[in-house]
Design a protein around this motif. Structure first.
Motif, mmCIF file in Angstrom:
data_model
loop_
_atom_site.group_PDB
_atom_site.id
_atom_site.type_symbol
_atom_site.label_atom_id
_atom_site.label_comp_id
_atom_site.label_asym_id
_atom_site.label_seq_id
_atom_site.Cartn_x
_atom_site.Cartn_y
_atom_site.Cartn_z
ATOM 1 N N THR A 16 0.804 -1.221 0.000
ATOM 2 C CA THR A 16 0.000 0.000 0.000
ATOM 3 C C THR A 16 0.837 1.272 0.000
ATOM 4 O O THR A 16 0.283 2.369 -0.090
ATOM 5 C CB THR A 16 -0.948 0.017 1.217
ATOM 6 O OG1 THR A 16 -0.167 -0.074 2.407
ATOM 7 C CG2 THR A 16 -1.955 -1.125 1.152
ATOM 8 N N ASP A 17 2.155 1.161 0.104
ATOM 9 C CA ASP A 17 3.018 2.346 0.102
ATOM 10 C C ASP A 17 2.963 3.039 -1.252
ATOM 11 O O ASP A 17 2.941 2.385 -2.298
ATOM 12 C CB ASP A 17 4.465 1.969 0.419
ATOM 13 C CG ASP A 17 4.657 1.585 1.877
ATOM 14 O OD1 ASP A 17 3.850 2.021 2.718
ATOM 15 O OD2 ASP A 17 5.616 0.852 2.161
ATOM 16 N N LEU A 24 4.463 2.380 -4.641
ATOM 17 C CA LEU A 24 5.922 2.410 -4.503
ATOM 18 C C LEU A 24 6.588 1.383 -5.409
ATOM 19 O O LEU A 24 7.527 1.704 -6.137
ATOM 20 C CB LEU A 24 6.321 2.162 -3.041
ATOM 21 C CG LEU A 24 7.807 1.914 -2.798
ATOM 22 C CD1 LEU A 24 8.609 3.168 -3.062
ATOM 23 C CD2 LEU A 24 8.043 1.423 -1.383
ATOM 24 N N TYR A 25 6.116 0.141 -5.378
ATOM 25 C CA TYR A 25 6.786 -0.891 -6.163
ATOM 26 C C TYR A 25 6.671 -0.633 -7.655
ATOM 27 O O TYR A 25 7.619 -0.884 -8.405
ATOM 28 C CB TYR A 25 6.311 -2.304 -5.777
ATOM 29 C CG TYR A 25 4.862 -2.604 -6.007
ATOM 30 C CD1 TYR A 25 4.411 -3.113 -7.225
ATOM 31 C CD2 TYR A 25 3.933 -2.433 -4.996
ATOM 32 C CE1 TYR A 25 3.077 -3.416 -7.427
ATOM 33 C CE2 TYR A 25 2.600 -2.749 -5.182
ATOM 34 C CZ TYR A 25 2.175 -3.229 -6.403
ATOM 35 O OH TYR A 25 0.858 -3.537 -6.593
ATOM 36 N N PRO A 69 3.414 -7.274 3.060
ATOM 37 C CA PRO A 69 4.813 -6.950 2.782
ATOM 38 C C PRO A 69 5.138 -7.165 1.309
ATOM 39 O O PRO A 69 4.565 -8.039 0.655
ATOM 40 C CB PRO A 69 5.601 -7.921 3.664
ATOM 41 C CG PRO A 69 4.644 -8.937 4.132
ATOM 42 C CD PRO A 69 3.258 -8.425 3.917
ATOM 43 N N VAL A 70 6.037 -6.361 0.802
ATOM 44 C CA VAL A 70 6.502 -6.500 -0.572
ATOM 45 C C VAL A 70 8.023 -6.334 -0.569
ATOM 46 O O VAL A 70 8.563 -5.534 0.183
ATOM 47 C CB VAL A 70 5.801 -5.492 -1.516
ATOM 48 C CG1 VAL A 70 6.161 -4.081 -1.202
ATOM 49 C CG2 VAL A 70 6.081 -5.784 -2.959
ATOM 50 N N LYS A 94 10.698 9.713 1.454
ATOM 51 C CA LYS A 94 9.396 10.356 1.608
ATOM 52 C C LYS A 94 8.270 9.376 1.942
ATOM 53 O O LYS A 94 7.162 9.815 2.247
ATOM 54 C CB LYS A 94 9.029 11.106 0.318
ATOM 55 C CG LYS A 94 9.920 12.299 0.039
ATOM 56 C CD LYS A 94 9.535 12.942 -1.277
ATOM 57 C CE LYS A 94 10.492 14.061 -1.629
ATOM 58 N NZ LYS A 94 10.222 14.619 -2.960
ATOM 59 N N VAL A 95 8.518 8.074 1.861
ATOM 60 C CA VAL A 95 7.477 7.080 2.150
ATOM 61 C C VAL A 95 7.079 7.215 3.621
ATOM 62 O O VAL A 95 7.914 7.037 4.508
ATOM 63 C CB VAL A 95 7.971 5.648 1.828
ATOM 64 C CG1 VAL A 95 6.942 4.615 2.236
ATOM 65 C CG2 VAL A 95 8.298 5.520 0.353
ATOM 66 N N PRO A 96 5.803 7.539 3.903
ATOM 67 C CA PRO A 96 5.379 7.827 5.277
ATOM 68 C C PRO A 96 5.586 6.676 6.267
ATOM 69 O O PRO A 96 5.984 6.905 7.399
ATOM 70 C CB PRO A 96 3.885 8.138 5.145
ATOM 71 C CG PRO A 96 3.661 8.443 3.719
ATOM 72 C CD PRO A 96 4.722 7.729 2.951
ATOM 73 N N LYS A 97 5.321 5.454 5.871
ATOM 74 C CA LYS A 97 5.434 4.315 6.785
ATOM 75 C C LYS A 97 6.845 3.739 6.829
ATOM 76 O O LYS A 97 7.122 2.837 7.579
ATOM 77 C CB LYS A 97 4.446 3.207 6.392
ATOM 78 C CG LYS A 97 3.009 3.612 6.540
ATOM 79 C CD LYS A 97 2.643 3.685 7.999
ATOM 80 C CE LYS A 97 1.172 3.980 8.139
ATOM 81 N NZ LYS A 97 0.723 3.963 9.503
#
Length: 121
Positions: A16-17, A24-25, A69-70, A94-97
């Motif tokens: 979900t990132d 993201l991926y 997870p990825v 910058k990825v919040p998590k």
């Protein structure tokens, strides 16, 4: 091939990132293709957690959306991967998590290219 000249770059994150509006991926795969990285694979985990997780995430067949997870994995020359990491580092920060990035030297035993579909014998 010499182990020190090749490396494995791994990015651990979540399905979900996002970076902006992109997953993201997907963002990393597109950037790697543009930067001419030799190859990249994205693996989705069935269970896992990280430092920002409140609980263990796992795949359930009844859920429509899953936060899982990825792992984004790429192998190439160490110098190219280091340059690629520097290219995407600001985006990853910058990825919040959060995420985890590792790089390991590897020894490639065989690298055999296949025939592309539009090539003829």
């Amino acid at each position: 091939m010499n182990a020190s000249e090749n490396s494995l770059l791994k990015i651990y994150a979540s399905t979900t990132d996002r970076i902006g509006f992109d997953l993201l991926y997907e963002h990393v795969v597109v950037a790697a293709k543009r930067q001419k990285i030799a190859g990249i694979t994205v693996y989705r985990g069935i269970m896992g957690f990280g430092p920002s997780s409140k609980h263990i995430e796992q795949s359930r067949f009844w859920e429509l959306t899953e936060k899982l997870p990825v792992v984004i994995e790429m192998i190439d020359k160490t110098e190219l991967l280091e340059n690629f990491y520097q290219f995407i580092k600001e985006d990853l920060e910058k990825v919040p998590k959060g995420c985890l990035v590792t790089m390991h030297p590897i020894d490639i035993k065989l690298q055999k290219s296949g025939i592309l579909k539009n090539e003829t014998k």
